[in-house]
Motif scaffolding. Structure first.
Motif, PDB file in Angstrom:
ATOM      1  N   ILE A 176       0.840  -1.246  -0.121  1.00  0.00           N
ATOM      2  CA  ILE A 176      -0.082   0.006   0.172  1.00  0.00           C
ATOM      3  C   ILE A 176       0.997   1.090  -0.096  1.00  0.00           C
ATOM      4  O   ILE A 176       1.839   1.474   0.854  1.00  0.00           O
ATOM      5  CB  ILE A 176      -1.057  -0.163   1.245  1.00  0.00           C
ATOM      6  N   VAL A 177       0.666   2.019  -0.864  1.00  0.00           N
ATOM      7  CA  VAL A 177       1.332   3.486  -0.983  1.00  0.00           C
ATOM      8  C   VAL A 177       0.432   4.535  -0.585  1.00  0.00           C
ATOM      9  O   VAL A 177      -0.853   4.459  -1.024  1.00  0.00           O
ATOM     10  CB  VAL A 177       1.874   3.795  -2.291  1.00  0.00           C
ATOM     11  N   LEU A 178       0.853   5.657   0.342  1.00  0.00           N
ATOM     12  CA  LEU A 178       0.012   6.229   0.777  1.00  0.00           C
ATOM     13  C   LEU A 178       0.289   7.927  -0.207  1.00  0.00           C
ATOM     14  O   LEU A 178       1.382   8.410  -0.262  1.00  0.00           O
ATOM     15  CB  LEU A 178       0.487   6.975   2.272  1.00  0.00           C
ATOM     16  N   ASP A 179      -0.814   8.044  -0.732  1.00  0.00           N
ATOM     17  CA  ASP A 179      -0.943   9.497  -1.525  1.00  0.00           C
ATOM     18  C   ASP A 179       0.406   9.765  -2.364  1.00  0.00           C
ATOM     19  O   ASP A 179       0.714   8.935  -3.070  1.00  0.00           O
ATOM     20  CB  ASP A 179      -1.151  10.489  -0.363  1.00  0.00           C
ATOM     21  N   ALA A 180       0.758  11.076  -2.289  1.00  0.00           N
ATOM     22  CA  ALA A 180       1.918  11.598  -3.258  1.00  0.00           C
ATOM     23  C   ALA A 180       3.221  10.670  -2.936  1.00  0.00           C
ATOM     24  O   ALA A 180       4.015  10.979  -3.883  1.00  0.00           O
ATOM     25  CB  ALA A 180       1.924  12.864  -2.934  1.00  0.00           C
ATOM     26  N   ALA A 181       3.456   9.883  -2.205  1.00  0.00           N
ATOM     27  CA  ALA A 181       4.499   9.074  -1.975  1.00  0.00           C
ATOM     28  C   ALA A 181       4.630   8.221  -3.474  1.00  0.00           C
ATOM     29  O   ALA A 181       5.896   7.873  -3.726  1.00  0.00           O
ATOM     30  CB  ALA A 181       4.533   8.119  -0.866  1.00  0.00           C
ATOM     31  N   MET A 182       3.404   7.915  -3.817  1.00  0.00           N
ATOM     32  CA  MET A 182       3.542   7.293  -5.285  1.00  0.00           C
ATOM     33  C   MET A 182       4.522   7.843  -6.489  1.00  0.00           C
ATOM     34  O   MET A 182       5.166   6.845  -7.050  1.00  0.00           O
ATOM     35  CB  MET A 182       2.148   7.146  -5.845  1.00  0.00           C
TER      36      MET A 182
END
Length: 220
Positions: free
Chosen positions: A39-45
């Motif tokens: 799971i990646v959180l928000d703008a960390a993508m």
């Protein structure tokens, strides 16, 4: 960095990649190796995409103009979870998501460093999930988790262990720590158990009767 293996979700912890300071690529690779769900959180993508990691879930409130749909094709199949609740952090929303899916354990990286308020909030956010989810927050220097009322683990001598209370913790007893605690108490901001260490190779036992106590396995 290669994508993660496909394993059963009840065998290994999921992995959350938050948006704090990056960890060592080798550490990240080790955690990815057997994580059944990433799971990646928000703008960390945006940063994760540069590392050639297969992501399963992109979660966040997606404010500040961030467009999650941009990554749908690049990471297909990708589940996008829009979580607009401003009363919780994106990390807490990810914990809720895992609880809803009945996934019992998770490792979290990139959750420390950068802003101090984010680091403190992320570390203490484990407390409400004590009975729902086993959470370990990991960076290049520390592994942090919430202790059960009785904790036992084998350690090498001189391993640095810090005991950090969230609020007040009472009735603390320890075995095999260099600075032992006997019916002791810790209060955040007044008395903590920072920079203790293991006295000798063997089992460390830590018990407490009430309160929320974080254990930090640390290295310089």
């Amino acid at each position: 960095m290669s994508s993660h293996h496909i394993v059963r979700e009840d065998q290994e912890p999921a992995l959350i990649i938050a948006n704090g300071a990056s960890c060592d690529p080798e550490l990240l690779g080790q955690l990815l190796e057997w994580s059944p769900l990433v799971i990646v959180l928000d703008a960390a993508m945006e940063r994760v995409m540069q590392l050639d990691i297969k992501v399963d879930v992109l979660l966040g409130d997606f404010d500040r103009g961030f467009d999650p749909q941009y990554y749908q094709e690049k990471q297909y199949p990708l589940e996008i979870v829009v979580a607009p609740n401003q009363d919780k952090t994106d990390l807490e929303k990810a914990f809720d998501y895992l609880c809803q899916r009945k996934i019992p354990a998770v490792n979290v990286v990139w959750a420390t460093g950068k802003r101090a308020d984010h680091t403190i909030t992320n570390l203490t956010s484990m407390v409400p999930y004590r009975d729902k989810l086993k959470i370990v927050i990991i960076d290049d220097h520390s592994k942090v988790f919430l202790l059960p009322r009785r904790f036992e683990k084998w350690y090498e001598a001189n391993t640095t262990i810090s005991l950090i209370p969230v609020g007040k913790v009472v009735g603390i007893d320890s075995e095999n720590l260099f600075y032992p605690l006997k019916k002791d108490h810790l209060i955040i901001g007044y008395k903590t158990g920072s920079s203790n260490h293991v006295a000798s190779d063997g089992l460390v036992v830590i018990e407490h009767t009430d309160g929320d106590l974080l254990l930090m396995e640390c290295k310089d």
